[in-house]
Design a protein around this motif. Sequence first.
Motif, PDB file in Angstrom:
ATOM      1  N   GLU A 246       0.829  -1.208   0.000  1.00 57.24           N
ATOM      2  CA  GLU A 246       0.000   0.000   0.000  1.00 57.24           C
ATOM      3  C   GLU A 246       0.860   1.253   0.000  1.00 57.24           C
ATOM      4  O   GLU A 246       0.521   2.255  -0.633  1.00 57.24           O
ATOM      5  CB  GLU A 246      -0.926  -0.006   1.219  1.00 57.24           C
ATOM      6  CG  GLU A 246      -2.146  -0.885   1.078  1.00 57.24           C
ATOM      7  CD  GLU A 246      -3.154  -0.636   2.182  1.00 57.24           C
ATOM      8  OE1 GLU A 246      -3.881   0.385   2.111  1.00 57.24           O
ATOM      9  OE2 GLU A 246      -3.195  -1.446   3.125  1.00 57.24           O
ATOM     10  N   ALA A 247       1.979   1.216   0.737  1.00 61.70           N
ATOM     11  CA  ALA A 247       2.861   2.388   0.799  1.00 61.70           C
ATOM     12  C   ALA A 247       3.436   2.698  -0.580  1.00 61.70           C
ATOM     13  O   ALA A 247       3.517   3.858  -0.980  1.00 61.70           O
ATOM     14  CB  ALA A 247       3.986   2.138   1.800  1.00 61.70           C
ATOM     15  N   TRP A 248       3.833   1.661  -1.303  1.00 60.35           N
ATOM     16  CA  TRP A 248       4.378   1.842  -2.655  1.00 60.35           C
ATOM     17  C   TRP A 248       3.332   2.462  -3.576  1.00 60.35           C
ATOM     18  O   TRP A 248       3.605   3.410  -4.302  1.00 60.35           O
ATOM     19  CB  TRP A 248       4.828   0.477  -3.184  1.00 60.35           C
ATOM     20  CG  TRP A 248       5.503   0.487  -4.517  1.00 60.35           C
ATOM     21  CD1 TRP A 248       6.835   0.614  -4.764  1.00 60.35           C
ATOM     22  CD2 TRP A 248       4.878   0.341  -5.801  1.00 60.35           C
ATOM     23  NE1 TRP A 248       7.082   0.555  -6.122  1.00 60.35           N
ATOM     24  CE2 TRP A 248       5.892   0.390  -6.779  1.00 60.35           C
ATOM     25  CE3 TRP A 248       3.554   0.170  -6.213  1.00 60.35           C
ATOM     26  CZ2 TRP A 248       5.635   0.275  -8.141  1.00 60.35           C
ATOM     27  CZ3 TRP A 248       3.290   0.053  -7.575  1.00 60.35           C
ATOM     28  CH2 TRP A 248       4.321   0.116  -8.515  1.00 60.35           C
ATOM     29  N   LEU A 249       2.122   1.932  -3.523  1.00 60.30           N
ATOM     30  CA  LEU A 249       1.039   2.449  -4.359  1.00 60.30           C
ATOM     31  C   LEU A 249       0.675   3.873  -3.958  1.00 60.30           C
ATOM     32  O   LEU A 249       0.399   4.723  -4.817  1.00 60.30           O
ATOM     33  CB  LEU A 249      -0.179   1.536  -4.242  1.00 60.30           C
ATOM     34  CG  LEU A 249      -1.424   1.935  -5.024  1.00 60.30           C
ATOM     35  CD1 LEU A 249      -1.145   2.002  -6.518  1.00 60.30           C
ATOM     36  CD2 LEU A 249      -2.571   0.960  -4.729  1.00 60.30           C
ATOM     37  N   SER A 250       0.690   4.160  -2.657  1.00 61.57           N
ATOM     38  CA  SER A 250       0.312   5.476  -2.160  1.00 61.57           C
ATOM     39  C   SER A 250       1.216   6.570  -2.721  1.00 61.57           C
ATOM     40  O   SER A 250       0.747   7.683  -3.024  1.00 61.57           O
ATOM     41  CB  SER A 250       0.356   5.487  -0.632  1.00 61.57           C
ATOM     42  OG  SER A 250       0.002   6.758  -0.134  1.00 61.57           O
ATOM     43  N   ARG A 251       2.506   6.282  -2.872  1.00 64.34           N
ATOM     44  CA  ARG A 251       3.427   7.290  -3.401  1.00 64.34           C
ATOM     45  C   ARG A 251       3.061   7.674  -4.838  1.00 64.34           C
ATOM     46  O   ARG A 251       3.134   8.844  -5.206  1.00 64.34           O
ATOM     47  CB  ARG A 251       4.864   6.771  -3.320  1.00 64.34           C
ATOM     48  CG  ARG A 251       5.417   6.739  -1.910  1.00 64.34           C
ATOM     49  CD  ARG A 251       6.912   6.522  -1.899  1.00 64.34           C
ATOM     50  NE  ARG A 251       7.285   5.172  -2.296  1.00 64.34           N
ATOM     51  CZ  ARG A 251       7.415   4.155  -1.450  1.00 64.34           C
ATOM     52  NH1 ARG A 251       7.183   4.345  -0.166  1.00 64.34           N
ATOM     53  NH2 ARG A 251       7.792   2.970  -1.882  1.00 64.34           N
ATOM     54  N   TYR A 252       2.665   6.700  -5.629  1.00 62.54           N
ATOM     55  CA  TYR A 252       2.254   7.004  -7.000  1.00 62.54           C
ATOM     56  C   TYR A 252       0.947   7.797  -7.021  1.00 62.54           C
ATOM     57  O   TYR A 252       0.782   8.717  -7.835  1.00 62.54           O
ATOM     58  CB  TYR A 252       2.096   5.714  -7.807  1.00 62.54           C
ATOM     59  CG  TYR A 252       3.401   5.173  -8.329  1.00 62.54           C
ATOM     60  CD1 TYR A 252       4.001   5.712  -9.461  1.00 62.54           C
ATOM     61  CD2 TYR A 252       4.053   4.134  -7.676  1.00 62.54           C
ATOM     62  CE1 TYR A 252       5.203   5.232  -9.937  1.00 62.54           C
ATOM     63  CE2 TYR A 252       5.261   3.639  -8.147  1.00 62.54           C
ATOM     64  CZ  TYR A 252       5.829   4.196  -9.277  1.00 62.54           C
ATOM     65  OH  TYR A 252       7.026   3.717  -9.739  1.00 62.54           O
ATOM     66  N   LEU A 253       0.024   7.455  -6.136  1.00 63.52           N
ATOM     67  CA  LEU A 253      -1.234   8.189  -6.085  1.00 63.52           C
ATOM     68  C   LEU A 253      -1.010   9.636  -5.648  1.00 63.52           C
ATOM     69  O   LEU A 253      -1.693  10.548  -6.127  1.00 63.52           O
ATOM     70  CB  LEU A 253      -2.209   7.482  -5.145  1.00 63.52           C
ATOM     71  CG  LEU A 253      -2.648   6.068  -5.574  1.00 63.52           C
ATOM     72  CD1 LEU A 253      -3.523   5.438  -4.516  1.00 63.52           C
ATOM     73  CD2 LEU A 253      -3.370   6.113  -6.924  1.00 63.52           C
ATOM     74  N   ASP A 254      -0.057   9.864  -4.744  1.00 63.03           N
ATOM     75  CA  ASP A 254       0.287  11.231  -4.344  1.00 63.03           C
ATOM     76  C   ASP A 254       0.789  12.026  -5.548  1.00 63.03           C
ATOM     77  O   ASP A 254       0.446  13.211  -5.704  1.00 63.03           O
ATOM     78  CB  ASP A 254       1.361  11.215  -3.260  1.00 63.03           C
ATOM     79  CG  ASP A 254       0.845  10.740  -1.914  1.00 63.03           C
ATOM     80  OD1 ASP A 254      -0.388  10.799  -1.709  1.00 63.03           O
ATOM     81  OD2 ASP A 254       1.656  10.313  -1.075  1.00 63.03           O
TER      82      ASP A 254
END
Length: 344
Positions: free
Chosen positions: A192-200
């Motif tokens: 989730e942390a990896w995906l969250s950075r792209y969404l940011d």
Amino acid sequence: MSGKNRAFADGLTAAISGVTGRQGQSRPNRSIINDRTNRLAEVASGKVVTRTHEFIDPARCKMWEGHNRDYAALSYENCRELIESIRAQGRQEVPAIVRRLTNNPDFDFEVICGARRHWSVSWLNANNYRDIKFLVEPREMEDEEAFRIADLENRAREDLTDYERAKDYLLGLDRYYHGRQKTMADRLNVSEAWLSRYLDLARLPEAVTRAFVSPHDIRLKHVMQIKPLIKDSASREVVYEAAERIAALRSKDQNYLVEPAAVARELENAVATELGHLRRGSVRSPKRGAVAITRNTDGKEIVKIDAKSPKRLQVTFMLAELRSREEMEEAVKLLTDRYWPVQE
């Protein structure tokens, strides 16, 4: 197969390969029919997957609406190596993944993976290489599966920018996973942390991205610098104003702050300069680690600061960039404004 037929088949194979069989030489204990039977059994069991490839006219293909490549951003310059490779080989070697279309008079396929291959073959067709066709692998799949396949194929590609991937993830989050970030991360087999950075990155407002030469220049590391600056309204307004100023100056001088790292540092500096006196805690207790101060005129790094502890700063002046007293005074002023701002 009888012994005579087996001997004939083996002898024929040896003749074709240019190998002369010796009298009495032992032959492998196999048969053509058994080889074919074993092969069919492997296919039937799922151990071997066969795929159908077709050479088609690229003009009969359109991009799938969920494709993760910015097709409009493709050009001869960023497809040059692929174009030259296809031209040298005389054909495309790696097939694109497509879906068949029905009841569409203009197109027969939509491209799931392979936008650069499609663009490159189309360019070659338009430049006197009409004999080169577009190699595709037709598959049947639902949209969510197509999204995952496209992501898996392109995740390790360096020619796909962080910004393209981020926009694709944000679109997929709502379209296929109903806004559930954990579900999406599980389906893509990422954290989730990896995906969250792209969404940011995908959610950065245009008021920020305009500071960069192109949104495609923005990397995840830059988002990590910028995101804390736009959390509260006061610093967000400073960032917006600084981004507008950078864009305006670049419209007059196209070489002004073209490096994305320099842009991110300039936005940080703007907040530190404008709001440092409002954040006494962060000024008196800087984060540990190295940060840089850049010159406003050209974005060059002129001071490097390493916060060894809340009470100790290690300051390095980049003398190669400070060739006069005036430039040194400017560097000192930027340093003092950042850590010891004028009290109002």
